[in-house]
Design a protein around this motif. Structure first.
Motif, PDB file in Angstrom:
ATOM      1  N   LEU A 371       0.810  -1.206   0.000  1.00  0.00           N
ATOM      2  CA  LEU A 371       0.000   0.000   0.000  1.00  0.00           C
ATOM      3  C   LEU A 371       0.852   1.269   0.000  1.00  0.00           C
ATOM      4  O   LEU A 371       1.958   1.304   0.553  1.00  0.00           O
ATOM      5  CB  LEU A 371      -0.923   0.015   1.222  1.00  0.00           C
ATOM      6  N   ASP A 372       0.324   2.317  -0.625  1.00  0.00           N
ATOM      7  CA  ASP A 372       1.014   3.596  -0.684  1.00  0.00           C
ATOM      8  C   ASP A 372       1.187   4.188   0.712  1.00  0.00           C
ATOM      9  O   ASP A 372       0.404   3.923   1.626  1.00  0.00           O
ATOM     10  CB  ASP A 372       0.215   4.589  -1.542  1.00  0.00           C
ATOM     11  N   CYS A 375      -1.910   6.076   1.843  1.00  0.00           N
ATOM     12  CA  CYS A 375      -3.162   5.358   1.625  1.00  0.00           C
ATOM     13  C   CYS A 375      -4.193   5.707   2.698  1.00  0.00           C
ATOM     14  O   CYS A 375      -3.860   5.862   3.871  1.00  0.00           O
ATOM     15  CB  CYS A 375      -2.883   3.859   1.638  1.00  0.00           C
ATOM     16  N   SER A 399      -6.230   9.754   7.565  1.00  0.00           N
ATOM     17  CA  SER A 399      -6.000   8.610   6.667  1.00  0.00           C
ATOM     18  C   SER A 399      -6.752   7.373   7.141  1.00  0.00           C
ATOM     19  O   SER A 399      -6.499   6.271   6.632  1.00  0.00           O
ATOM     20  CB  SER A 399      -4.506   8.308   6.560  1.00  0.00           C
ATOM     21  N   ARG A 425      -5.795   9.122  -5.117  1.00  0.00           N
ATOM     22  CA  ARG A 425      -5.163   8.622  -3.898  1.00  0.00           C
ATOM     23  C   ARG A 425      -5.684   7.218  -3.601  1.00  0.00           C
ATOM     24  O   ARG A 425      -6.860   6.922  -3.801  1.00  0.00           O
ATOM     25  CB  ARG A 425      -5.482   9.564  -2.739  1.00  0.00           C
ATOM     26  N   GLN A 426      -4.815   6.365  -3.142  1.00  0.00           N
ATOM     27  CA  GLN A 426      -5.191   4.977  -2.880  1.00  0.00           C
ATOM     28  C   GLN A 426      -6.127   4.896  -1.673  1.00  0.00           C
ATOM     29  O   GLN A 426      -5.860   5.483  -0.625  1.00  0.00           O
ATOM     30  CB  GLN A 426      -3.929   4.156  -2.621  1.00  0.00           C
ATOM     31  N   VAL A 427      -7.244   4.177  -1.847  1.00  0.00           N
ATOM     32  CA  VAL A 427      -8.231   3.995  -0.787  1.00  0.00           C
ATOM     33  C   VAL A 427      -8.535   2.505  -0.668  1.00  0.00           C
ATOM     34  O   VAL A 427      -8.855   1.847  -1.660  1.00  0.00           O
ATOM     35  CB  VAL A 427      -9.533   4.762  -1.080  1.00  0.00           C
ATOM     36  N   VAL A 428      -8.442   1.980   0.553  1.00  0.00           N
ATOM     37  CA  VAL A 428      -8.674   0.556   0.788  1.00  0.00           C
ATOM     38  C   VAL A 428      -9.633   0.395   1.959  1.00  0.00           C
ATOM     39  O   VAL A 428      -9.443   1.008   3.015  1.00  0.00           O
ATOM     40  CB  VAL A 428      -7.355  -0.192   1.086  1.00  0.00           C
ATOM     41  N   LEU A 516      -5.009  -3.438  -7.810  1.00  0.00           N
ATOM     42  CA  LEU A 516      -4.520  -2.070  -7.720  1.00  0.00           C
ATOM     43  C   LEU A 516      -4.155  -1.507  -9.090  1.00  0.00           C
ATOM     44  O   LEU A 516      -4.317  -0.307  -9.343  1.00  0.00           O
ATOM     45  CB  LEU A 516      -3.319  -2.003  -6.778  1.00  0.00           C
TER      46      LEU A 516
END
Length: 551
Positions: A371-372, A375, A399, A425-428, A516
Motif C-alpha cells: 500500500l502507498d 493510503c 488517513s 489517492r489509494q483507498v482501501v 490495484l
C-alpha cells in the motif's frame, strides 16, 4: 436578491465551503435539489440513506468542515439514523438535512410523518426545524458551526416542503468563526509541573480534527520529553507509526502489554479524547491514575475516573503552547518510552495464523508492503478488521475512517466517499462479509461519481465478533451467527469493476497487484477459516474444533 428558502440553503452551503452533499432524493425537499442543479456543489446520489449518512461522516472526518447528507422524511430519516449515532459517539461533525411534511399537515398522522426531535434529540448536538423561510441561511450557518465546535457531532435540520418554496430577501450569511480556546497560563503550568514529576507518563491521543503540523510537533515533543504516545480506538492515524514515540493503541484488539503499561503509568494525559469505557477496559483499568484531559469540551462527555486538570482547548491550540520538552523530562531516562515502542513494533510484526483458505497474517503483511505511504484505510465493524488495525501502518492524520461505536456497514460508503474526495489517492476498505453486504450497493456510486476504492472482504461465513462472545459465555453452542455468501467477486464484475475470489494464501499478493493496477473499483473476496479468529480474541485462543464455528 429574492430567492426561495431552498435556494438560500444551497447558497449558504456554498458560502460555508461545502463542496459535496450526499443524498437520497425525496419529494419533500425538491426545492433544495433544484437549487443544487446550478450549484458548484457536487451532489453525490447514493443508493441508501445509511450510505449517504456514512459518506457524510467520512467527509467530516477526512475533511476540514462537517460532512453534509440529505434525506427525506420518515423512512429516509430512519435509514440515516445509524450514521447519526456513529457521529454522536465518535464525535464527528456532520449535518443531516431531512425533508418534512408541510407545516399544515403536522399532527395528523400524515404520510411519513414523524417527530424529528423525538427521534434524534438524544443522539445529536441540536435538532432544528425551518419554520421561517427568512431564517434558512442563518439556520444552516448555525448548524455547521455547532457541529464543528467544542466536542464535534451531528446536527439535524428539518425542512418542511412548503416552507422551502417560500420566497425571502434574506442575505447569504458569512462563515461564523469557531470559539478561540487558547490554553491558559495556569493550565500549562499545572501540566508542566505534573509531567515533570512523573516517572512513567503516557499521552493518549484521539478525536477528529488533527492536522499534520500538530501531529508532527506532538511527536517531536514526546520523543524529547521521553513520553510514549498511544492512540484511542480507531484513531491510529493521528501519529505517524514510524515516529519513535508511537507505542500502539488502547481499546479493542490492543496488545496485553498496552494494558499493562496503562496500569503501570503514573500520569495519563488524554489529548483530544477522554477516558471512556473502551480505553479503560470497561471501566476497570487506571481509573485512579493522576489524569490530565486536554479537550475542547466543557462537559467531558464519556470521561470516567480521576480528573486532576482539564485544559479546555483543542490539540491544535494546545500543542503549540507546550513547554520546552527538556524542562518537563524530569528524571526520566527514556527507557519507559523505548520499551513500549519496542513492544509495539513486536506486536505489529505479522505472523502466520494457520488454518485453511487465506492466512490473514501473511496476507496483511503483503498489504503493508504494497500500500502507498498516504493510503486511506476505512474499516467496518467486526473481528475481520483486527488484522488491519494490528498490521497496517498510518503515516499522517485523516488517513483512517472507522466506526468507534462499532456500527456495521461503514467500510464501503466511507471508502467510496474517500475516493471521491481524493481522486488518484489509494483507498482501501477492510471489512468482514457481514459488514460488506450491509452497504455494498454503494460501490455503484464510485462508477457514477469517481474513485476506485479497493474493498478487501474477509469471508469466514460467520459474524465473528458475536461468535467470539458466544464462545466465551455459551461455549460450543453457536446460534444465529452463520451466513451464506454469494461470490462477491462476480457481483463486483457485474458492475464493470475488478473482482477476484481468493481461496489460498499464495494467490493473494498477485490478486492484490492486479486489483490495484486495474484502476477500477475492486473487490478481493478472501475465503478464510472460521476457526481463525481475530488476533487476541477469546475464540481465537479457545477454539479447538470446527463445531464451535458452524451453524
Amino acid at each position: 436578491m429574492t430567492m426561495s428558502a431552498g435556494h438560500l440553503i444551497v447558497k449558504t452551503l456554498e458560502a460555508q465551503g461545502v463542496r459535496r452533499v450526499y443524498a437520497v432524493p425525496g419529494e419533500s425537499y425538491l426545492d433544495v435539489l433544484d437549487g443544487l442543479h446550478d450549484s458548484a456543489i457536487h451532489t453525490v446520489v447514493t443508493r441508501h440513506e445509511g450510505g449517504a449518512g456514512f459518506m457524510a461522516l467520512a467527509e467530516g472526518r477526512l475533511g476540514s468542515i462537517p460532512g453534509v447528507a440529505m434525506v427525506t422524511r420518515g423512512p429516509g430519516a430512519a435509514n440515516a439514523f445509524i450514521a447519526l449515532h456513529t457521529a454522536w459517539q465518535d464525535a464527528t461533525a456532520m449535518v443531516l438535512f431531512v425533508g418534512l411534511i408541510p407545516q399544515s399537515d403536522r399532527g395528523r398522522a400524515s404520510f411519513q410523518e414523524f417527530s424529528l426531535d423525538g427521534w434524534f434529540a438524544t443522539t445529536t448536538k441540536g435538532v432544528f426545524v425551518l419554520d421561517d423561510e427568512h431564517q434558512a441561511g442563518d439556520l444552516v450557518a448555525r448548524a455547521l458551526r455547532l457541529a464543528a465546535s467544542g466536542r464535534p457531532g451531528p446536527v439535524v435540520i428539518g425542512l418542511p416542503e412548503d416552507v422551502l418554496i417560500r420566497l425571502t430577501d434574506a442575505s447569504v450569511p458569512g462563515v461564523l468563526p469557531l470559539p478561540d480556546s487558547a490554553p491558559s497560563t495556569t493550565g500549562i503550568n499545572m501540566f508542566t509541573s505534573m509531567l515533570s514529576g512523573a516517572k512513567q507518563p503516557m499521552i493518549v491521543v484521539g478525536g477528529d480534527g488533527w492536522d499534520q503540523a500538530t501531529s508532527t510537533a506532538l511527536a517531536d515533543f514526546a520523543v524529547k520529553a521521553h513520553v510514549p504516545i498511544l492512540s484511542d480506538w480507531r484513531a491510529y492515524d493521528i501519529i505517524d507509526h514510524d515516529e519513535p514515540a508511537y507505542a500502539g493503541w488502547l481499546g479493542y484488539g490492543r496488545s496485553e502489554r498496552a494494558v499493562a503499561a496503562l496500569k503501570e503509568s503514573d500520569l495519563l494525559i488524554f489529548l483530544g479524547c477522554t477516558r471512556t469505557d473502551v480505553l479503560s477496559e470497561g471501566y476497570q483499568a487506571a481509573l485512579e491514575c493522576p489524569t490530565i484531559v486536554v479537550i475542547d469540551d466543557a462537559e467531558l462527555v464519556g470521561h470516567a475516573g480521576r480528573l486532576d486538570v482539564h485544559l479546555h482547548t483543542s490539540p491544535a491550540s494546545f500543542v503549540p503552547a507546550l513547554p520546552d520538552a527538556t524542562n518537563v523530562r524530569g528524571s526520566r531516562d527514556g527507557d519507559w518510552s523505548k520499551r513500549l515502542r519496542q513492544e509495539q513494533l513486536s506486536f505489529a510484526r505479522p505472523g502466520a495464523d494457520g488454518g485453511e483458505g487465506v492466512d490473514l497474517g501473511i496476507a496483511f503483511e503483503a498489504l503493508e508492503r504494497t500500500l502507498d505511504h498516504d493510503c486511506i484505510i476505512t474499516y467496518g465493524a467486526g473481528n475481520a478488521t483486527l488484522w488491519g488495525h494490528r498490521y497496517l501502518s498510518h503515516h499522517g492524520p485523516k488517513s483512517l475512517v472507522g466506526p468507534r461505536n462499532g456500527a456495521m456497514g461503514l467500510s464501503v460508503p466511507a471508502a467510496v466517499a474517500a475516493g471521491i474526495m481524493h481522486p488518484g489517492r489509494q483507498v482501501v476498505a477492510i471489512c468482514g462479509d457481514g459488514d460488506f453486504f450491509m452497504n455494498a450497493q454503494e460501490l455503484a456510486v464510485s462508477f457514477a461519481h469517481g474513485g476506485a476504492p479497493l474493498i478487501v472482504v474477509v469471508d469466514n461465513g460467520i459474524f465473528g465478533t458475536i461468535v467470539d462472545h458466544q464462545q466465551h459465555k455459551y461455549p460450543n453452542r453457536p446460534s444465529g451467527t452463520s451466513m451464506e455468501n454469494p461470490d462477491f467477486a462476480q457481483w463486483m464484475q457485474s458492475f464493470g469493476g475488478h473482482g477476484e475470489l481468493v481461496t489460498s494464501t499464495e494467490d493473494f499478493e498477485p490478486a492484490l497487484e492486479r486489483a490495484l493496477k486495474s484502476g477500477l473499483p475492486a473487490v478481493l473476496h478472501l475465503k478464510t477459516d472460521p476457526k481463525t479468529m481475530g488476533p487476541g480474541t477469546v475464540a481465537h485462543a479457545a477454539a479447538n474444533s470446527a463445531e464451535v464455528f458452524s451453524a
